[in-house]
Scaffold this active site. Structure first.
Site, PDB file in Angstrom:
ATOM      1  CG  ASP A  21      -2.062   1.149   1.170  1.00  0.00           C
ATOM      2  OD1 ASP A  21      -2.101   1.846   0.150  1.00  0.00           O
ATOM      3  OD2 ASP A  21      -2.609   1.387   2.231  1.00  0.00           O
ATOM      4  CG  ASP A  54      -6.816  -2.328  11.963  1.00  0.00           C
ATOM      5  OD1 ASP A  54      -6.600  -2.424  10.716  1.00  0.00           O
ATOM      6  OD2 ASP A  54      -7.957  -1.617  12.362  1.00  0.00           O
ATOM      7  NE  ARG A 108      -2.258  11.690   5.221  1.00  0.00           N
ATOM      8  CZ  ARG A 108      -2.798  10.396   5.258  1.00  0.00           C
ATOM      9  NH1 ARG A 108      -2.447   9.504   5.723  1.00  0.00           N
ATOM     10  NH2 ARG A 108      -3.870  10.426   4.169  1.00  0.00           N
ATOM     11  CG  ASP A 168      -2.835   6.456   7.193  1.00  0.00           C
ATOM     12  OD1 ASP A 168      -2.993   7.035   6.142  1.00  0.00           O
ATOM     13  OD2 ASP A 168      -3.041   5.199   7.424  1.00  0.00           O
ATOM     14  CD  GLU A 217     -10.438  -2.673  16.675  1.00  0.00           C
ATOM     15  OE1 GLU A 217      -9.895  -2.931  17.616  1.00  0.00           O
ATOM     16  OE2 GLU A 217      -9.735  -1.914  15.742  1.00  0.00           O
ATOM     17  CD  GLU A 270      -6.575   9.573   5.812  1.00  0.00           C
ATOM     18  OE1 GLU A 270      -6.958   9.200   4.647  1.00  0.00           O
ATOM     19  OE2 GLU A 270      -6.180   8.710   6.523  1.00  0.00           O
TER      20      GLU A 270
HETATM   21  C1  NOJ Z   1      -4.927   6.623   4.075  1.00  0.00           C
HETATM   22  C2  NOJ Z   1      -3.800   6.881   2.974  1.00  0.00           C
HETATM   23  O1  NOJ Z   1      -4.030   8.127   2.471  1.00  0.00           O
HETATM   24  C3  NOJ Z   1      -4.040   5.686   2.074  1.00  0.00           C
HETATM   25  O2  NOJ Z   1      -3.164   6.006   0.953  1.00  0.00           O
HETATM   26  C4  NOJ Z   1      -3.747   4.500   2.640  1.00  0.00           C
HETATM   27  O3  NOJ Z   1      -4.029   3.343   1.802  1.00  0.00           O
HETATM   28  C5  NOJ Z   1      -4.738   4.126   3.939  1.00  0.00           C
HETATM   29  N1  NOJ Z   1      -4.819   5.376   4.645  1.00  0.00           N
HETATM   30  C6  NOJ Z   1      -4.211   3.031   4.661  1.00  0.00           C
HETATM   31  O4  NOJ Z   1      -3.213   3.355   5.544  1.00  0.00           O
END
Ligand code: NOJ
Length: 529
Positions: free
Chosen positions: A62, A172, A200, A202, A209, A244
């Protein structure tokens, strides 16, 4: 660099995919030294703070949001020393640097997860969320709907399911475990000690949960985030946390707490409404979402953006609006991914300079601190042939030499082929380029702090195609007029706004009396003289 601890309220941010920005050593991957080489450029553009996307060692399933080691840098990007040196060089120019802090999950290749899945009795078992059944937390939505069928994945070896909100390769972390909470504070400490100016953060809505909830925005999450903030406040004043949380404004509001949680939060819902406004040629969706945006504490700030490294997310619109946005902006199915659109700013706006400038006019004058996504300041394109969200993460186009001057080697991804025409060198040389317009917008915004933290008031002009508002601070009032439509419009302004004005971008003079004529997509940032 200003000493002001509220610097972020007036700052302009610039988001960098490190892999895609500038390669200094010819291996085809952008790196930290490459960014250092380009600080002159960033200073010319005028940005105050860089947000670097993840640079941690990672299997890159990712794009680095799957971290395998929290206290290191992937060798492809350089070393810890390179990072410290970049931070120092940026600070010397008054530019700050924040980085991604991924709290919610790790890579499945992180040693914690490897240990956790190796044995049910491992001390690391409790670092993640395991269950005998995949029927728990059933009210939780799936985020990567195109690829993931469940938030649970079965582990053959230990015969339990583990929980993940994103790809199955991103388990997670279990924030109910105090050790996990402490580990992540230590991660923050590590990078703050190296000199970063903040994070930032994320995917913060998903840390905890609880059965019977949608497992988002839980009270436990806020308690933990406040702890993280208190730690930063006590030890690193002036360093920031940017939230975010892809949520409605009323659900993001608690992340500011009483000014004791996040300094900043992305305003996700305003973003698609800027695109809606341009297609519908109407301001009302923007007006509606801003009117339902709660006020935030004095020491907090929204963060606005037009595009980023992800899909243009359509989570914060109704299903009907989403369908409409897809039809308007993603006519080909492969332009769509999950609940969004995987295209860049310029192609979304038909590479029409007038529309691109207008969208930026809104970005730079609506409330909040703006973030520019690397390459959007020159109108870079996208590549929808590339999988996932990679089509908007292609090499930065520096000049018209081979590989757009990004690398002397083989670029990690194909360079967009319009680079001989669209590149930094060409636009820096051309005084009427998009780059110089954006540079001028940034310069103007910084000259007038009313844009950063002044009050905002909509002016009713009885014409839905116009977004007209004032930004004012300490006796200075700036009038912003945006024509959202493809046709000329007349605007009648109330008497108190009549008089001589200077156009802060074009540096021309305008006399406002009864009405003003605007060209298609014209915008004016006006100050009374
Ligand atoms: C938000 C990030 O902007 C995105 O690119 C990512 O795939 C997900 N969070 C998971 O970390």
């Amino acid at each position: 660099m200003t000493n002001d601890n509220l610097w972020y309220k007036d700052a302009v941010f610039y988001q960098i995919s490190v892999r895609a920005f500038k390669d200094s050593d010819g291996d085809g991957y952008g790196d930290l030294r490459g960014i250092k080489e380009k600080l002159d450029y960033l200073q010319t553009l005028g940005v105050d703070c860089l947000w670097l996307m993840p640079i941690y060692p990672s299997p890159l399933r990712d794009d680095g949001y799957d971290i395998a080691d929290y206290s290191n840098i992937d060798p492809m990007y350089g070393t810890l020393d390179d990072f410290a040196s970049l931070i120092n060089a940026a600070h010397a120019r008054g530019i700050r640097i924040i980085m991604d802090l991924v709290l919610n999950h790790t890579s499945d290749e992180h040693p914690w997860f490897k240990a956790s899945r190796s044995d049910k009795n491992s001390p690391f078992r409790e670092y993640y969320v395991w269950s005998d059944t995949d029927q728990k937390y059933k009210d939780t939505r799936i985020i990567f709907v195109d690829t993931e069928k469940s938030n649970w994945t079965w582990d053959e070896k230990t015969e339990q399911y583990y929980w993940h909100r994103f790809y199955a390769s991103q388990p997670d972390l279990n924030f109910d475990n105090p050790k996990v909470q402490e580990e992540m504070i230590n991660v923050a400490r590590f990078w703050l000690d190296l000199g970063v100016d903040g994070f930032r953060a994320d995917a913060v809505p998903y840390l905890f949960e609880r059965e019977g909830t949608n497992c988002e925005n839980l009270p436990e999450t806020h308690i933990y985030l406040k702890k993280l903030r208190a730690f930063m406040e006590a030890n690193y004043p002036g360093k920031i946390l940017l939230c975010e949380a892809n949520q409605w404004p009323e659900d993001v509001r608690p992340y500011f707490g009483d000014g004791d949680e996040f300094h900043m939060g992305f305003h996700f819902p305003i973003m698609p409404r800027i695109y809606m406004a341009l297609k519908k040629e109407r301001a009302d969706d923007m007006i509606e979402i801003l009117s339902r945006t709660p006020s935030i504490p004095e020491n907090c700030q929204w963060c606005t953006f037009l595009r980023n490294h992800d899909e243009l997310t359509l989570e914060m619109v109704t299903p009907e609006e989403r369908q409409w946005m897809w039809e308007q902006y993603a006519p080909e199915p492969r332009m769509r991914i999950n609940l969004g659109i995987r295209r860049r700013l310029a192609p979304l706006l038909d590479n029409d300079r007038r529309k691109i400038e207008l969208a930026n006019s809104l970005l730079f004058t609506l409330p909040g601190s703006p973030i520019v996504y690397y390459g959007d300041e020159i109108g870079m394109g996208d590549n929808i042939e590339l999988p996932d969200r990679n089509g908007v993460r292609t090499p930065m186009q520096w000049d018209n030499s081979a590989n757009a001057g990004f690398t002397s080697g083989r670029p990690f991804a194909p360079v967009i082929q319009n680079y001989p025409r669209i590149n930094v060198a060409g636009q820096v040389d051309e005084k009427d380029s998009l780059f110089h317009t954006i540079r001028r917008m940034i310069e103007t915004r910084k000259k007038y702090p009313a844009f950063g933290h002044g009050a905002m008031e909509w002016i009713n002009v009885d014409n839905p195609a116009l977004a007209v508002y004032t930004r004012s601070l300490q006796g200075i009032t700036l009038l912003v007029i945006n024509n959202l439509s493809a046709s000329p419009q007349k605007v009648s302004l109330p008497a108190e706004l009549h008089g001589g004005h200077v156009n802060l971008i074009a540096e021309t003079r305008t006399k406002i009396d009864m009405s003003l004529d605007l060209q298609p997509y014209e915008y004016r940032w006006l100050k009374r003289i």
